[in-house]
Design an enzyme around this catalytic site. Structure first.
Site, PDB file in Angstrom:
ATOM      1  N   TYR A  91       0.859  -1.200   0.000  1.00  0.00           N
ATOM      2  CA  TYR A  91       0.000   0.000   0.000  1.00  0.00           C
ATOM      3  C   TYR A  91       0.887   1.240   0.000  1.00  0.00           C
ATOM      4  O   TYR A  91       1.809   1.350   0.826  1.00  0.00           O
ATOM      5  CB  TYR A  91      -0.940  -0.016   1.216  1.00  0.00           C
ATOM      6  CG  TYR A  91      -1.937  -1.155   1.085  1.00  0.00           C
ATOM      7  CD1 TYR A  91      -3.086  -1.008   0.321  1.00  0.00           C
ATOM      8  CD2 TYR A  91      -1.658  -2.404   1.634  1.00  0.00           C
ATOM      9  CE1 TYR A  91      -3.959  -2.077   0.123  1.00  0.00           C
ATOM     10  CE2 TYR A  91      -2.520  -3.484   1.436  1.00  0.00           C
ATOM     11  CZ  TYR A  91      -3.672  -3.307   0.682  1.00  0.00           C
ATOM     12  OH  TYR A  91      -4.522  -4.358   0.463  1.00  0.00           O
ATOM     13  N   SER A  92       0.611   2.156  -0.924  1.00  0.00           N
ATOM     14  CA  SER A  92       1.412   3.384  -1.021  1.00  0.00           C
ATOM     15  C   SER A  92       1.205   4.228   0.220  1.00  0.00           C
ATOM     16  O   SER A  92       0.078   4.346   0.723  1.00  0.00           O
ATOM     17  CB  SER A  92       0.979   4.221  -2.221  1.00  0.00           C
ATOM     18  OG  SER A  92       1.084   3.489  -3.393  1.00  0.00           O
ATOM     19  N   CYS A 126       0.494   7.144 -11.437  1.00  0.00           N
ATOM     20  CA  CYS A 126       0.238   6.191 -10.353  1.00  0.00           C
ATOM     21  C   CYS A 126      -1.228   5.769 -10.344  1.00  0.00           C
ATOM     22  O   CYS A 126      -2.130   6.611 -10.440  1.00  0.00           O
ATOM     23  CB  CYS A 126       0.608   6.830  -9.005  1.00  0.00           C
ATOM     24  SG  CYS A 126       0.550   5.647  -7.633  1.00  0.00           S
ATOM     25  N   GLU A 169       4.162   4.033 -11.061  1.00  0.00           N
ATOM     26  CA  GLU A 169       3.795   3.028 -10.041  1.00  0.00           C
ATOM     27  C   GLU A 169       2.363   2.606 -10.358  1.00  0.00           C
ATOM     28  O   GLU A 169       1.429   3.365 -10.104  1.00  0.00           O
ATOM     29  CB  GLU A 169       3.838   3.666  -8.651  1.00  0.00           C
ATOM     30  CG  GLU A 169       3.565   2.691  -7.541  1.00  0.00           C
ATOM     31  CD  GLU A 169       4.841   2.122  -6.931  1.00  0.00           C
ATOM     32  OE1 GLU A 169       5.461   1.264  -7.591  1.00  0.00           O
ATOM     33  OE2 GLU A 169       5.206   2.555  -5.836  1.00  0.00           O
ATOM     34  N   TYR A 188      -0.614  -0.737 -10.476  1.00  0.00           N
ATOM     35  CA  TYR A 188      -0.913  -2.042  -9.881  1.00  0.00           C
ATOM     36  C   TYR A 188      -2.309  -2.490 -10.246  1.00  0.00           C
ATOM     37  O   TYR A 188      -3.081  -1.705 -10.775  1.00  0.00           O
ATOM     38  CB  TYR A 188      -0.739  -1.968  -8.352  1.00  0.00           C
ATOM     39  CG  TYR A 188      -1.332  -0.742  -7.682  1.00  0.00           C
ATOM     40  CD1 TYR A 188      -2.671  -0.715  -7.291  1.00  0.00           C
ATOM     41  CD2 TYR A 188      -0.566   0.413  -7.448  1.00  0.00           C
ATOM     42  CE1 TYR A 188      -3.219   0.407  -6.676  1.00  0.00           C
ATOM     43  CE2 TYR A 188      -1.105   1.526  -6.825  1.00  0.00           C
ATOM     44  CZ  TYR A 188      -2.435   1.521  -6.448  1.00  0.00           C
ATOM     45  OH  TYR A 188      -2.979   2.634  -5.825  1.00  0.00           O
TER      46      TYR A 188
END
Ligand code: FAD
Ligand code: A2P
Length: 308
Positions: free
Chosen positions: A80-81, A252, A306, A308
């Site tokens: 988790y960012s 992101c 980044e 996901y």
């Protein structure tokens, strides 16, 4: 352009074999009541651990959910960012935050699937303890000389998490260069941290907040307002900024959002943000196919990704 010097960061002080315990201090909803999505701002107390003072904005923490998977193995960690600045949530080094979206899926057979870790985290109450690993990530960072650059930051969904801390840090450091935050979400009810970003944009002329609400707003030609469409629809702001040699690009959120952004950058001939190899280099960007975008069009050192 100023050299992009990324800071040295600590990595994996705590591993899945040897995680650390952190305590939930806050778990609050970020999406509005009528939203079909559930995103929460979760803050952990990491006092007395080696993480304190060693988690950089842009990095992630790992969470080990309890229990086992369908094969009887312990659940794997999920990343988790971090959404707090490097100095910690509200400047408190012992507090680190993240932004978690509950994964909820309904399949064709009517089966409902609740993601293991996101729902575990979202259900926790202040005082509950979690097993944490990290920090992880060495590339999606702000440069040491962050205020020397302009920024175009693209986010979809919880991809906004790292920008909350990054932008707080740069505003507090008195950045005079421009920051554009382009945020994509499905509905108005999903505008994460708008109560922070909207007044910030009012207060600072060099901070530009461009929400793109995909299922409500439409572009002039009727197509969906995805984040990359700002390269055309907000060209007056974006063109001069992206043409400056000290502008950095950050992406992101959803895996797959890079493809649309890369194609738009290519079409606008903003090739310094991309590393375009053959055979893609020999084609017009509008003709890049899935394989070109996956294999032959990569971010350049000025682009940080980044997904996901
Ligand atoms: P999981 O249980 O892992 O399920 C994920 C998907 O797998 C489901 O949607 C489903 O499609 C499928 N699936 C798995 N098992 C089954 C099953 N038995 N039956 C049917 N389908 C199944 N997320 C955030 O919310 N915020 C962040 O800031 C964030 N940052 C990230 C940063 C990085 C670098 C990375 C790599 C990921 C990040 N993520 C973030 C994503 C996060 O790590 C998790 O992947 C996400 O929360 C989903 O995990 P989960 O355990 O809830 O879902
Ligand atoms: P949509 O779902 O309308 O297709 P969230 O994570 O909260 O669901 O938000 C993700 C946002 O990113 C949504 O607005 C979603 O739009 C949008 N989106 C989906 N696919 C892409 C893509 N390929 N490029 C850019 N944005 C996308």
């Amino acid at each position: 352009m100023s050299e992009i010097k990324l800071p040295e960061v600590e990595l994996n002080i705590y591993t899945p074999r040897e995680p650390v315990e952190a305590v939930i201090v806050e778990n609050r909803i970020c999406t509005k009541e009528s939203s079909p999505n559930f995103v929460r701002h979760v803050t952990f107390d990491i006092s007395g651990t080696e993480l304190e003072g060693h988690v950089q904005v842009g990095q992630s923490i790992g969470i080990l959910p309890p229990g086992e998977d369908e094969n009887g193995r312990p659940h794997k960690l999920r990343l988790y960012s971090v959404s707090s600045p490097t100095k910690g949530e509200d400047g408190q080094a012992h507090l680190v935050s993240t932004t978690v979206k509950r994964t909820i899926e309904e399949f064709d057979n009517n089966e409902l699937y609740l993601g293991v870790c996101s729902n575990y985290l979202a259900d926790l109450q202040p005082g509950d303890k979690v097993k944490m690993t990290g920090p992880s990530g060495r590339r999606f960072l702000l440069p040491e000389n962050a205020t020397d650059f302009n920024y175009v930051m693209f986010a979809t969904g919880t991809g906004i998490a790292p920008y909350r801390g990054m932008i707080k840090e740069m505003i507090e450091a008195g950045i005079e260069n421009d920051i554009v935050l382009v945020f994509g979400c499905p509905y108005r009810t999903d505008l994460l941290y708008a109560d922070y970003f909207e007044p910030l944009a009012e207060e600072y002329d060099n901070f530009h907040y461009l929400p793109h609400i995909s299922r409500e707003a439409r572009r002039a030609d009727g197509t969906k307002k995805y984040v990359q469409t700002c390269l055309w629809d907000a060209a007056e702001l974006m063109d001069p900024l992206l043409e400056k040699e000290n502008t950095l690009l950050y992406i992101c959120g959803l895996k797959g959002m890079e493809a649309g952004i890369y194609q738009a950058l290519g079409q606008k001939k903003l090739n310094e943000y991309l590393d375009i190899r053959e055979p893609a280099a020999g084609k017009k960007p509008e003709d890049w196919d899935e394989k070109d975008l996956k294999r032959y069009v990569k971010p350049s050192p000025r682009t940080f990704v980044e997904v996901y």
